[in-house]
Design an enzyme around this catalytic site. Structure first.
Site, PDB file in Angstrom:
ATOM      1  N   SER A  63       0.792  -1.233   0.000  1.00 30.23           N
ATOM      2  CA  SER A  63       0.000   0.000   0.000  1.00 30.23           C
ATOM      3  C   SER A  63       0.828   1.288   0.000  1.00 30.23           C
ATOM      4  O   SER A  63       0.399   2.287  -0.599  1.00 30.23           O
ATOM      5  CB  SER A  63      -0.993   0.008   1.172  1.00 30.23           C
ATOM      6  OG  SER A  63      -0.321  -0.127   2.407  1.00 30.23           O
ATOM      7  N   MET A  85      -5.776  -2.748 -21.592  1.00 30.77           N
ATOM      8  CA  MET A  85      -6.936  -2.502 -20.738  1.00 30.77           C
ATOM      9  C   MET A  85      -7.407  -3.725 -19.981  1.00 30.77           C
ATOM     10  O   MET A  85      -8.413  -3.683 -19.265  1.00 30.77           O
ATOM     11  CB  MET A  85      -8.052  -1.859 -21.560  1.00 30.77           C
ATOM     12  CG  MET A  85      -7.663  -0.444 -21.955  1.00 30.77           C
ATOM     13  SD  MET A  85      -8.845   0.363 -23.028  1.00 30.77           S
ATOM     14  CE  MET A  85      -7.935   1.888 -23.385  1.00 30.77           C
ATOM     15  N   ASN A 183      -0.573   4.414 -10.406  1.00 31.23           N
ATOM     16  CA  ASN A 183       0.396   4.634  -9.326  1.00 31.23           C
ATOM     17  C   ASN A 183       1.530   3.629  -9.481  1.00 31.23           C
ATOM     18  O   ASN A 183       1.491   2.753 -10.354  1.00 31.23           O
ATOM     19  CB  ASN A 183      -0.279   4.538  -7.949  1.00 31.23           C
ATOM     20  CG  ASN A 183      -0.935   3.196  -7.697  1.00 31.23           C
ATOM     21  OD1 ASN A 183      -0.319   2.146  -7.827  1.00 31.23           O
ATOM     22  ND2 ASN A 183      -2.220   3.215  -7.330  1.00 31.23           N
ATOM     23  N   ARG A 194       4.341  -7.394 -18.570  1.00 34.79           N
ATOM     24  CA  ARG A 194       4.461  -6.903 -19.945  1.00 34.79           C
ATOM     25  C   ARG A 194       5.898  -6.606 -20.363  1.00 34.79           C
ATOM     26  O   ARG A 194       6.124  -5.949 -21.373  1.00 34.79           O
ATOM     27  CB  ARG A 194       3.580  -5.660 -20.124  1.00 34.79           C
ATOM     28  CG  ARG A 194       2.109  -5.905 -19.830  1.00 34.79           C
ATOM     29  CD  ARG A 194       1.500  -6.970 -20.722  1.00 34.79           C
ATOM     30  NE  ARG A 194       0.086  -7.191 -20.418  1.00 34.79           N
ATOM     31  CZ  ARG A 194      -0.708  -8.005 -21.079  1.00 34.79           C
ATOM     32  NH1 ARG A 194      -0.223  -8.711 -22.094  1.00 34.79           N
ATOM     33  NH2 ARG A 194      -1.973  -8.152 -20.745  1.00 34.79           N
TER      34      ARG A 194
END
Length: 240
Positions: A63, A85, A183, A194
């Site tokens: 977090s 997406m 973020n 990726r």
């Protein structure tokens, strides 16, 4: 707007806005023990800060890596965006619309460095260089198909057919544009899947075209948050 198609073999990624630094991770993490004094702790001991970020990454306390923001402008083939997406957590997108504007004739054709031949089974396959004849075939076939599809698109528009109907004839090799905001934590997850990297604990087999986008995003992020990026790499490129 020119009706003459343009053919590109690269993508564009620009960092257009950001609020992201390593200190964002530090104050977010230290609030758990320092409370309102966490902001005062940020610049006290650089080595301690480096160690804290590495600890958070190593033990997957994720977090604190969410308290930052980066917005990228991306220009790439539609086939890239359809894969992109899939990444929904921690990402926001706004893409160019073929309903509201006439789409420009800019298309993707792989460059000579793009490996063309897949060998092996899913999960074990590799890509190898194509022959000059294969590259010639790919270039000529794609350019011919693009010219034909865009001519059909223009013909329908000139006949009064709505843009949202006429666009159906256009291929996924057409370039589109979008803004993508994320973020650091969501970006790390994207990069872990990726990009193909020897330092990764978990191997990934991304399509080369989306990896091209990922590499440019990673380069921009590494300049903004060098300690966080270094910890990501050192800990096997696994998102916390």
């Amino acid at each position: 707007m020119s009706d003459e198609p343009r053919f590109l073999n690269d993508v564009t990624v620009e960092l257009v806005k950001h609020s992201a630094s390593d200190t964002d991770v530090l104050w977010a993490a230290r609030v758990s023990t320092a409370g309102e004094q966490s902001l005062e702790e940020v610049n006290k001991d650089p080595e301690r800060s480096k160690g804290l970020i590495n600890y958070l990454m190593r033990d997957r306390h994720g977090s604190p890596f969410e308290h930052n923001s980066m917005t990228f402008f991306v220009s790439a083939p539609i086939l890239v965006f359809r894969e992109f997406m899939r990444h929904r957590v921690g990402w926001s997108y706004n893409e160019e619309s073929g309903r509201y504007r006439e789409l420009e004739p800019v298309f993707y054709v792989p460059g000579e460095q793009r490996k063309l031949v897949q060998e092996g089974k899913p999960g074990r396959y590799v890509f190898v260089d194509g022959t000059p004849e294969q590259h010639k075939l790919v270039t000529e076939a794609m350019e011919g198909a693009y010219r034909q599809s865009y001519a059909a698109y223009q013909e329908m528009l000139e006949a009064g057919v709505a843009r949202e109907v006429a666009r159906a004839v256009l291929p996924v090799g057409l370039f589109s544009t979008m803004y993508a905001t994320c973020n650091a934590r969501s970006l790390m997850h994207f990069l872990s899947l990726r990009t193909k990297n020897e330092q990764a604990k978990v191997p990934s087999f991304p399509q080369r075209e989306i990896e091209m986008v990922a590499e440019k995003m990673e380069a921009a992020w590494a300049e903004l948050m060098p300690l966080t990026h270094a910890a990501f790499v050192a800990n096997g490129r696994v998102a916390p």
